[in-house]
Design an enzyme around this catalytic site. Structure first.
Site, mmCIF file in Angstrom:
data_model
loop_
_atom_site.group_PDB
_atom_site.id
_atom_site.type_symbol
_atom_site.label_atom_id
_atom_site.label_comp_id
_atom_site.label_asym_id
_atom_site.label_seq_id
_atom_site.Cartn_x
_atom_site.Cartn_y
_atom_site.Cartn_z
ATOM 1 N N GLU A 87 0.469 -1.392 0.049
ATOM 2 C CA GLU A 87 -0.358 -0.244 0.140
ATOM 3 C C GLU A 87 0.832 1.061 0.328
ATOM 4 O OE1 GLU A 87 -2.972 -0.287 -0.630
ATOM 5 O OE2 GLU A 87 -3.641 -1.716 -0.115
ATOM 6 N N ASP A 128 -4.275 -9.312 -8.454
ATOM 7 C CA ASP A 128 -5.212 -8.739 -9.759
ATOM 8 C C ASP A 128 -3.934 -7.828 -9.959
ATOM 9 O OD1 ASP A 128 -4.632 -7.297 -7.248
ATOM 10 O OD2 ASP A 128 -5.976 -6.759 -7.588
ATOM 11 N N GLU A 159 -18.495 -6.433 -2.932
ATOM 12 C CA GLU A 159 -17.234 -6.599 -2.369
ATOM 13 C C GLU A 159 -16.935 -7.988 -2.568
ATOM 14 O OE1 GLU A 159 -13.670 -5.569 -0.779
ATOM 15 O OE2 GLU A 159 -15.044 -4.144 -1.328
ATOM 16 N N GLU A 190 -12.624 -0.167 -9.470
ATOM 17 C CA GLU A 190 -11.997 0.247 -10.519
ATOM 18 C C GLU A 190 -13.368 0.159 -11.789
ATOM 19 O OE1 GLU A 190 -9.306 -1.164 -7.868
ATOM 20 O OE2 GLU A 190 -11.324 -1.215 -7.157
ATOM 21 N N THR A 239 -1.280 0.879 -10.793
ATOM 22 C CA THR A 239 -2.698 0.140 -10.287
ATOM 23 C C THR A 239 -3.418 1.627 -9.344
ATOM 24 O OG1 THR A 239 -3.144 -1.348 -9.421
ATOM 25 C CG2 THR A 239 -1.901 -0.446 -8.026
#
Length: 823
Positions: free
Chosen positions: A125, A272, A357, A375, A461
């Site tokens: 993160e 992902d 989710e 996304e 991302t």
């Protein structure tokens, strides 16, 4: 004939407009202005109520400071006391043409932000949000300075901060395999007396494989090769450890020996962005090895059923993070599957307002939370850029409207705790400002509305902007120089960086519409959805490569050719070269419409509670079935250490023979249960890490396993939402020794046993006076005159019949037949 042609043409245009009506310039302007106003509301609320805290708490109208709010487990690992939201938003300010605000934000970052805080943060993160934010901000500031329009005072301060942060993340790579630790202490690093981290043994594939863009950019901009070297090494290890025979990578790997902890693969959470960074590393750096790896993975990831494209999966649900995948498919040139996957997701949003989710393969809610993830908006933007189809503008418009209607609050935008109830959660993650508004604004903007040429950049991302010219303007690090395919002079500089929209993406709205039509009623919205008797899977078996079949067989799925079936297929399936159609011969059982969730309770039975405090809990689909336990499971409670229980338990001596408390997050419920069972616990109470969740506003759910067998777990397991969990932990802190009993709600101690009503069928007949023998059992009903007639309500009716002569009706109680009112 001419009239007939005109009528047909008019009808065709009308049908096309009904499906995806065009959008005027005025409409786009209104929506774009609305997006800017929404951004001002969110960013302004953060600056007013939260800065310099990491994030805004939009319901409390205050900042979230780590250590001052209840611990949320792994979610808080993104908070490092470095004004996360401000840094994550820097380049968004430039995209939205808010250059004054950008310059002010850069000054605040340089003046106020410290990166040497004594706090343990997520390496993943911190890399994508903070390091990426600093790099994106530096690139924008440097560009504006070069133009001579503003930022003349800027002297690469953000780049220097990025270099400092990079060096603070580097200790995480100090492992025997080269894979990074998942966490690092910004001040003390790893495995030091004060670091409070370094005991972790596992990391997710995305965590280790989503470093190359930021670290390579940092190396190219700073001239220090160490960052790119470590990121490349981690990618090399993941590739070397791919599963032989399938070429797929798992989702969790041991950072010391490189062995897979979880071998299941997919395109959702935990994996992902690994695929995303393989493709984008090729685009950014021009290194063909990344494209080759991505193509190998992608050839397997395009396996699809007859309903939607997805990975071959051993689980029955999908998570919302897969919404990024259509955008990645567009970058690769796989437009048709991108349209199909996106349309499937759009139908889910129509049904639930937002993407839950997680949702099941039948498109029902699995986890109801919605964190304002971007996304789906990202993929919508990519598809509009690729097709020019105004349909995707309408999709974007629906996103804007739903955010304003269901997520907007006085102090920003709040995450949705459960899409079924619409309740809010007191969080607004930094990615909402970094990504959501960036993609939405770009969707409705022309180049004239953006102060930069967006086509010159690749999105990370976290949607931070890195220039695609980086590989040509900045020399690669000496140890990372790989062979590249020379670009002929007559070709465009970026002809090999990404697919050509001119040749791959026909600017024809009807092209996308024909693909979408078969997915229109996928979720049952607007039309009943009837699942087919069998599911069809297409395997891209080019030449003689049959590895996918072997992979499926290794999962226990038997396959047989459908040649005979397809030869008589009324739908006229087309044959495709290199594609084998197979029938799933494994037994498939239909999932019931709704899983019956039996409410459980945690009842505090020790003084001073004595059973009066009862907390509603959810059950688990594995472990001991408490509904079959006569008196439940009793024991004293103790907090696990570490609280998330995702590894060896430090306080096993205290845990043994007691009921353990563990915080949700970091790993699967089954993983926690195994560690606590190994420590000797006799039961586990999991407590939600989503602050403010409670059983009154959020539907109960059943905890599920991790996809593997859970027969080895023999503990009773229950789940408490955050509010109920807070009551339990507060009781433990105050009274030290607290005894509880875990049992189904209907069996809770002290609850009055309500006798179930006894129902019987009674046969009626009229008898003459004196006909009844003395002493025989009978039921006498006195029928009164002038009884008002009541409409039948569907409930059981009284055994009463109005009679003109007030005769008594005798109800025989020895019959099980229906009522017989013949006199």
């Amino acid at each position: 004939m001419i009239l007939k042609t005109l009528l047909i043409t008019s009808f065709y245009v009308w049908v096309t407009c009904q499906e995806s009506p065009g959008m005027t310039v005025e409409e786009k302007t209104v929506i774009r202005d609305q997006i800017v106003e929404m951004f001002d509301h969110a960013y302004g609320s953060y600056m007013k109520h939260a800065y310099p805290a990491d994030e805004l708490m939009p319901l409390s109208c205050k900042g979230r400071v780590r250590g001052q709010e209840p611990n949320r487990g792994d979610i808080d690992d993104s908070l490092g006391k470095f004004s996360l939201t401000l840094i994550d938003t820097l380049d968004t300010l430039v995209v939205l043409n808010k250059l004054d605000e950008f310059e002010d934000a850069v000054k605040k970052t340089v003046k106020d932000v410290r990166l040497d805080n004594d706090v343990v943060v997520s390496v993943f993160e911190t890399n994508i949000r903070v390091l990426g934010g600093l790099l994106g901000g530096h690139i924008m500031a440097d560009l504006l300075r070069q133009r001579g329009e503003r930022m003349e005072w800027y002297r690469d301060e953000l780049l220097n901060m990025a270099i400092e942060l990079g060096h603070r993340l580097i200790p995480a790579f100090n492992t025997t395999s080269g894979l990074p630790y998942p966490k690092v202490n910004l001040r003390h690093g790893i495995l030091k007396p004060l670091s409070r981290t370094g005991t972790e043994s596992d990391t997710c594939t995305a965590c280790a494989g989503t470093m190359i863009l930021e670290f390579a950019a940092l190396s190219r901009l700073s001239g220090q090769p160490v960052f790119e070297e470590h990121a490349r090494k981690a990618l090399d290890v993941l590739w070397e450890r791919r599963q032989k025979g399938s070429d797929l990578v798992g989702t969790v790997i041991n950072i010391h020996n490189g062995e897979w902890v979880r071998r299941d693969s997919g395109v959702g959470a935990g994996i992902d962005s690994y695929y995303e960074y393989l493709m984008k590393a090729y685009i950014l750096l021009g290194d063909g090895v990344f494209l080759e790896r991505f193509n190998v993975c992608c050839s397997l990831l395009t396996l699809h059923t007859d309903t939607h494209h997805c990975t071959v999966s051993v689980r029955s649900w999908m998570d919302s993070l897969l919404a990024f995948f259509p955008g990645l498919q567009v970058l690769r040139g796989d437009l048709k599957p991108a349209i199909e996957t996106h349309e499937m997701l759009y139908q889910v949003t129509k049904q639930h307002k937002f993407l839950p989710e997680a949702f099941t393969t039948e498109f029902r809610v699995h986890w109801g939370q919605h964190l304002l993830r971007p996304e789906f908006a990202e993929s919508t933007y990519y598809l509009y850029k690729a097709t020019g189809d105004p349909y995707y503008l309408r999709v974007g418009q629906s996103i804007v409207e739903k955010l304003n209607t269901y997520a907007r609050v006085p102090c920003g935008f709040a995450a949705v705790q459960d899409v079924r109830t619409g309740t809010h959660e007191d969080r607004m993650d930094s990615f909402f400002l970094a990504e959501m508004f960036k993609y939405l604004y770009l969707l409705f903007s022309d180049k004239s509305h953006i102060p930069i040429d967006i086509d010159d950049y690749i999105f990370t991302t976290e949607a931070h902007l890195l220039p695609v010219s980086l590989s040509t303007t900045k020399a690669p690090c000496p140890s990372n120089n790989t062979a590249t395919v020379p670009v002929p002079p007559e070709e465009d500089l970026f002809s090999h960086s990404c697919p050509s929209t001119e040749t791959l993406f026909p600017n024809n709205p009807t092209f996308a519409k024909t693909i979408r039509d078969s997915y229109k009623y996928l979720t049952g919205v607007g039309q009943a959805f009837s699942p087919l008797p069998f599911r069809e899977i297409e395997l891209p078996l080019h030449d003689k490569g049959i590895e996918p079949v072997e992979f499926l067989k290794s999962m226990g799925i038997s396959l047989s050719p459908l040649n005979e079936i397809l030869s008589g297929d009324a739908n006229g399936h087309k044959d495709h070269k290199g594609v084998l159609r197979v029938k799933l011969v494994a037994e498939v059982s239909q999932t019931p419409e709704e899983d019956v969730v039996v409410p459980h309770v945690v009842q505090l039975i020790s003084p001073p509670f004595l059973g009066r405090l009862v907390l509603t809990a959810g059950p688990a689909k594995f472990g001991v079935d408490l509904t079959k336990q006569e008196h439940g499971v009793k024991g004293s409670i103790v907090k696990a250490s570490p609280y998330t229980a995702c590894g060896p338990v430090d306080n096993a001596v205290e845990i043994k023979g007691r009921i353990a408390l563990a915080l949700r997050g970091d790993c699967m419920f089954a993983v926690k249960a195994r560690w606590l069972q190994q420590a000797g616990a006799i039961g586990v109470i999991f407590i939600d890490h989503h602050e403010g969740s409670n059983s009154e506003e959020t539907p109960l759910f059943q905890m599920v396993g991790d996809g593997d067998s859970t027969e080895d777990i023999t503990l009773p397991l229950v789940f408490l939402f955050s509010r109920e969990g807070a009551l339990l932990t507060a009781a433990l802190e105050e009274h030290r020794n607290v005894d509880v009993v875990l049992l189904p709600k209907e069996k809770q101690l002290g609850k009055d046993k309500t006798e179930k009503p006894v129902s019987m069928n009674i046969k009626l007949r009229l008898m003459e006076h004196g006909e009844l023998e003395e002493g025989s059992p009978s039921l006498e009903l006195i029928v009164e005159k002038e009884l008002k007639e009541e409409k039948p309500s569907g409930k059981q009716q009284d055994c009463t019949q109005t009679s003109e002569d007030d005769r008594t009706l005798i109800c025989s109680a020895d019959s099980n037949t229906g009522p017989d009112l013949n006199p």
